[in-house]
Design an enzyme around this catalytic site. Structure first.
Site, PDB file in Angstrom:
ATOM      1  N   GLU A  24      10.624  -4.513   4.414  1.00 27.62           N
ATOM      2  CA  GLU A  24      10.688  -5.936   4.291  1.00 27.62           C
ATOM      3  C   GLU A  24      10.235  -6.298   2.797  1.00 27.62           C
ATOM      4  O   GLU A  24      11.017  -6.938   2.030  1.00 27.62           O
ATOM      5  CB  GLU A  24       9.566  -6.817   4.753  1.00 27.62           C
ATOM      6  CG  GLU A  24      10.016  -7.179   6.455  1.00 27.62           C
ATOM      7  CD  GLU A  24       9.239  -5.909   7.141  1.00 27.62           C
ATOM      8  OE1 GLU A  24       9.054  -4.727   6.715  1.00 27.62           O
ATOM      9  OE2 GLU A  24       8.863  -6.197   8.483  1.00 27.62           O
TER      10      GLU A  24
ATOM     11  N   HIS B 109      -4.489 -32.628  18.190  1.00 23.90           N
ATOM     12  CA  HIS B 109      -3.313 -33.435  18.556  1.00 23.90           C
ATOM     13  C   HIS B 109      -2.241 -32.311  19.051  1.00 23.90           C
ATOM     14  O   HIS B 109      -1.077 -32.903  19.175  1.00 23.90           O
ATOM     15  CB  HIS B 109      -2.767 -34.126  17.482  1.00 23.90           C
ATOM     16  CG  HIS B 109      -3.927 -35.223  16.932  1.00 23.90           C
ATOM     17  ND1 HIS B 109      -3.866 -36.377  17.722  1.00 23.90           N
ATOM     18  CD2 HIS B 109      -4.830 -35.155  16.176  1.00 23.90           C
ATOM     19  CE1 HIS B 109      -5.083 -37.153  17.143  1.00 23.90           C
ATOM     20  NE2 HIS B 109      -5.541 -36.198  15.975  1.00 23.90           N
TER      21      HIS B 109
ATOM     22  N   GLU C  73      -4.590  -6.756  14.961  1.00 22.21           N
ATOM     23  CA  GLU C  73      -4.255  -5.391  14.552  1.00 22.21           C
ATOM     24  C   GLU C  73      -5.311  -4.549  14.723  1.00 22.21           C
ATOM     25  O   GLU C  73      -5.071  -3.198  14.896  1.00 22.21           O
ATOM     26  CB  GLU C  73      -3.571  -5.467  13.353  1.00 22.21           C
ATOM     27  CG  GLU C  73      -2.618  -4.218  12.849  1.00 22.21           C
ATOM     28  CD  GLU C  73      -1.831  -4.450  11.624  1.00 22.21           C
ATOM     29  OE1 GLU C  73      -0.667  -4.690  11.604  1.00 22.21           O
ATOM     30  OE2 GLU C  73      -2.505  -4.351  10.513  1.00 22.21           O
TER      31      GLU C  73
ATOM     32  N   LYS D 107       0.841  -1.170   0.005  1.00 21.78           N
ATOM     33  CA  LYS D 107       0.032   0.056  -0.040  1.00 21.78           C
ATOM     34  C   LYS D 107       0.780   1.175   0.018  1.00 21.78           C
ATOM     35  O   LYS D 107       0.679   2.322  -0.673  1.00 21.78           O
ATOM     36  CB  LYS D 107      -0.954  -0.020   1.233  1.00 21.78           C
ATOM     37  CG  LYS D 107      -1.928   1.178   1.373  1.00 21.78           C
ATOM     38  CD  LYS D 107      -2.659   1.061   2.526  1.00 21.78           C
ATOM     39  CE  LYS D 107      -3.547   2.527   2.803  1.00 21.78           C
ATOM     40  NZ  LYS D 107      -4.373   2.428   3.853  1.00 21.78           N
TER      41      LYS D 107
ATOM     42  N   LYS E 155       9.452  -0.719  14.573  1.00 23.92           N
ATOM     43  CA  LYS E 155      10.148  -0.469  13.116  1.00 23.92           C
ATOM     44  C   LYS E 155      11.305   0.626  13.367  1.00 23.92           C
ATOM     45  O   LYS E 155      12.273   0.744  12.793  1.00 23.92           O
ATOM     46  CB  LYS E 155       8.760  -0.014  12.151  1.00 23.92           C
ATOM     47  CG  LYS E 155       8.179  -1.050  11.668  1.00 23.92           C
ATOM     48  CD  LYS E 155       7.192  -0.401  10.608  1.00 23.92           C
ATOM     49  CE  LYS E 155       5.824  -1.081  10.649  1.00 23.92           C
ATOM     50  NZ  LYS E 155       4.983  -0.416   9.501  1.00 23.92           N
TER      51      LYS E 155
ATOM     52  N   GLY F 273      -4.827  -1.869   5.041  1.00 23.23           N
ATOM     53  CA  GLY F 273      -4.152  -2.980   4.621  1.00 23.23           C
ATOM     54  C   GLY F 273      -4.809  -4.176   4.924  1.00 23.23           C
ATOM     55  O   GLY F 273      -4.695  -4.981   4.049  1.00 23.23           O
ATOM     56  N   ARG F 274      -5.212  -4.462   6.032  1.00 23.40           N
ATOM     57  CA  ARG F 274      -5.702  -5.657   6.428  1.00 23.40           C
ATOM     58  C   ARG F 274      -6.990  -6.158   6.088  1.00 23.40           C
ATOM     59  O   ARG F 274      -7.867  -7.031   6.240  1.00 23.40           O
ATOM     60  CB  ARG F 274      -5.766  -5.996   8.025  1.00 23.40           C
ATOM     61  CG  ARG F 274      -6.242  -4.924   8.873  1.00 23.40           C
ATOM     62  CD  ARG F 274      -6.036  -5.020  10.258  1.00 23.40           C
ATOM     63  NE  ARG F 274      -6.688  -3.747  10.991  1.00 23.40           N
ATOM     64  CZ  ARG F 274      -5.713  -2.774  11.032  1.00 23.40           C
ATOM     65  NH1 ARG F 274      -4.871  -2.401  10.569  1.00 23.40           N
ATOM     66  NH2 ARG F 274      -6.365  -1.592  11.903  1.00 23.40           N
TER      67      ARG F 274
END
Ligand SMILES: O=P(O)(O)OC[C@H]1O[C@](O)(CO)[C@@H](O)[C@@H]1O
Length: 551
Positions: free
Chosen positions: A214, A386, A355, A208, A514, A269-270
């Site tokens: 990253e 399990h 978030e 965005k 960050k 973003g999400r």
């Protein structure tokens, strides 16, 4: 907007009083005295069934929760969301992901006539690109069709597209392999690139902001790899596309402006898989399927906007979460898809929920004195059984669960799917019913255990039960159903944010780390002058430097 905190409202206090009586009543009792419970506490929409009867609620509980929704102005806030008011008030923005799945090509979104044409123009641009790639007309620098698509992005620019591509793999194009690279750990990029040929690989740089460390680092490394493997600068246009709201940064990176798919600051973003960020999904399953995904989400939007609160799926799910979280002491929530293709759903929902609602300051900037967003975790069934289900069944935490499953599998094989479904239904039943000490003793007696063994072991084998869950069943995991499911969770998260009077649409909490990482990166260099850190961080930096020097 609330001026008093929700916890000070009469509706909240009534729920606190009610919770004391509900602590005395078990789910087993509630079912034993009410044959209509499933009918009253279930809802369905276009084949998506929500059974919420296995919750520690009565009609009174629901009524009190609905009173809280009214007191916190949920209906007004819901309208504000859909009409593009600046519900994200710390960033002064709307959160209009619902407009992204509005099928109308024009018309007004809250008085704004420009939004829908812009959205549909980008969808048309996507359609053209998707068609060319899928039909083999988008050629690489040796004139061969694309075979591999690498989406480079992180957070919302990765989790949603990756999760949906996995979930809809039965619909995937047979020639096209999808890869997702998010982590700055080079292992991720290098493992994805291993075996790829630059001449048939398309990179989607999804960000965005187009400033995310990253993504930009991975994108530059991918670009270098492409050039080292035989691609030329002039071939970049055939092999790199970008999805971003930042045209300048895209051009600076060297991507042809014609290969940029835009979106807007009012897409969080999400909440962005419905925008051009979903390009990888559309390439994989085709634009028609992508539009079906949008249509499913739109159907849920309509339901959320129009259905009465008492018969409204996202509202009910949101209120149940508030009930457990704020009144019965739960701190976590498990999402348990009994469907391997949905294996990334819990990770996707972690970002969506944590978030959005991991906040401890309310919309007026005051510290909140009640719990907000729960810890979300999960794994597909039966694997989770399990691993961590022990704690859900017998641990000291109350963990409400969502079970989800399609009734038909895209992968029919013997009795696999029946077994999978049987396990899911049995888990929900076991959590609710439990097993008493008497039942355990009787079973052990029948199995020939001595009274001494029974006395010693029976307490360990008891299940208290009374552990709540929702079950979501649907005929098959198709794009439309998936769209409905994801919008259901988006709106659930919104409902909870409104009740807690927090801003679900910002994420300032990711910034400090960050910011500090920039300084730490400098400090990791061997010749870096000392810079102020606490003793622990300082020692860890020194250790990293020392270890990196030794071979
Ligand atoms: O799409 P971008 O701008 O690269 O951001 C990626 C992700 O980073 C975050 O801002 C959090 O660090 C998320 O909200 C977002 O989805």
């Amino acid at each position: 907007m609330m001026s008093i905190t929700p916890a000070a409202s009469p509706a909240w206090q009534a729920l606190q009083t009610h919770a004391k009586t509900m602590h005395q009543i078990t789910l087993q009792d509630l079912f034993a005295h009410d044959e209509q419970r499933f009918d009253r506490f279930s809802l369905s929409l276009n084949g998506l069934l929500l059974d919420y009867s296995k919750n520690r609620i009565t009609d009174e509980t629901l009524q009190l929760l609905l009173n809280l929704a009214e007191a916190t102005q949920l209906p007004q806030m819901r309208e504000a969301l859909f009409t593009g008011e600046a519900v994200n008030l710390t960033e002064g923005r709307a959160a209009l992901h619902t407009a992204l799945r509005d099928p109308r090509r024009d018309g007004a979104v809250g008085g704004d006539m420009t939004i829908l044409p812009q959205i549909h123009a980008v969808l048309d641009q996507m359609q053209d690109c998707v068609q060319r790639i899928r039909e083999g007309d988008w050629k690489g620098f040796t004139d061969e069709p694309i075979t591999d698509v690498v989406n480079i992005g992180i957070g919302g620019s990765d989790l949603g597209p990756l999760m949906v591509c996995e979930a809809l793999r039965p619909y995937a194009h047979p020639r096209l392999r999808m890869h997702f690279v998010s982590n700055i750990d080079a292992a991720h990029l290098l493992q994805a690139l291993a075996g790829l040929k630059p001449q048939t690989t398309l990179f989607i740089i999804a960000s965005k902001t187009f400033t995310t460390q990253e993504t930009l680092t991975n994108a530059h490394s991918a670009r270098r790899w492409f050039l080292e493997q035989g691609g030329q600068e002039e071939d970049i246009a055939k092999h790199f596309v970008a999805i971003s709201t930042n045209p300048r940064a895209v051009s600076e990176f060297g991507i042809d402006p014609a290969n940029r798919f835009g979106f807007w600051d009012w897409v969080g973003g999400r909440y962005s898989l419905w925008s051009a960020i979903g390009l990888s999904i559309a390439i994989s399953v085709g634009m028609d399927r992508f539009r079906e995904l949008l249509a499913g989400a739109h159907a849920m939007d309509q339901h959320f906007r129009k259905a009465p609160l008492a018969r409204n799926m996202p509202v009910i799910l949101g209120l149940l979460g508030v009930w457990y979280h704020n009144f019965l002491g739960a701190t976590a929530h498990a999402v348990l898809p009994y469907d391997q293709p949905l294996h990334r759903l819990p990770a996707y929902l972690q970002q969506l929920d944590m978030e959005s609602n991991g906040k401890s300051v309310d919309r007026q900037g005051r510290a909140v004195h009640y719990s907000t967003g729960p810890i979300i975790f999960g794994e597909p069934g039966t694997n989770g059984q399990h691993a961590f289900y022990q704690l859900i069944h017998q641990g000291s935490h109350l963990i409400p669960c969502d079970f989800l499953a399609p009734c038909q599998s895209h992968y029919p094989l013997g009795e696999h799917h029946e077994m999978l479904l049987a396990n899911m239904l049995a888990q929900a039943e076991a959590l609710m019913q439990g097993k008493t000490q008497e039942q355990v003793a009787h079973e052990m007696q029948e199995a020939g255990h001595s009274p001494a063994e029974i006395a010693a072991l029976a307490p360990h084998r008891v299940f208290a039960g009374n552990r709540p869950s929702n079950t979501l069943l649907f005929p098959k995991l198709d794009p439309k159903t998936l769209g409905m499911l994801l919008a259901l969770y988006e709106h659930k998260v919104f409902v909870q944010g409104v009740i807690w009077n927090i801003n679900s649409f910002d994420q300032w909490g990711v910034e400090l780390g960050k910011q500090l990482a920039r300084q730490v990166l400098k400090d990791l260099r061997q010749d870096a002058p000392p810079s102020p850190h606490d003793a622990s961080t300082q020692a860890l930096i020194q250790t990293v430097r020392r270890y990196r020097q030794s071979s």
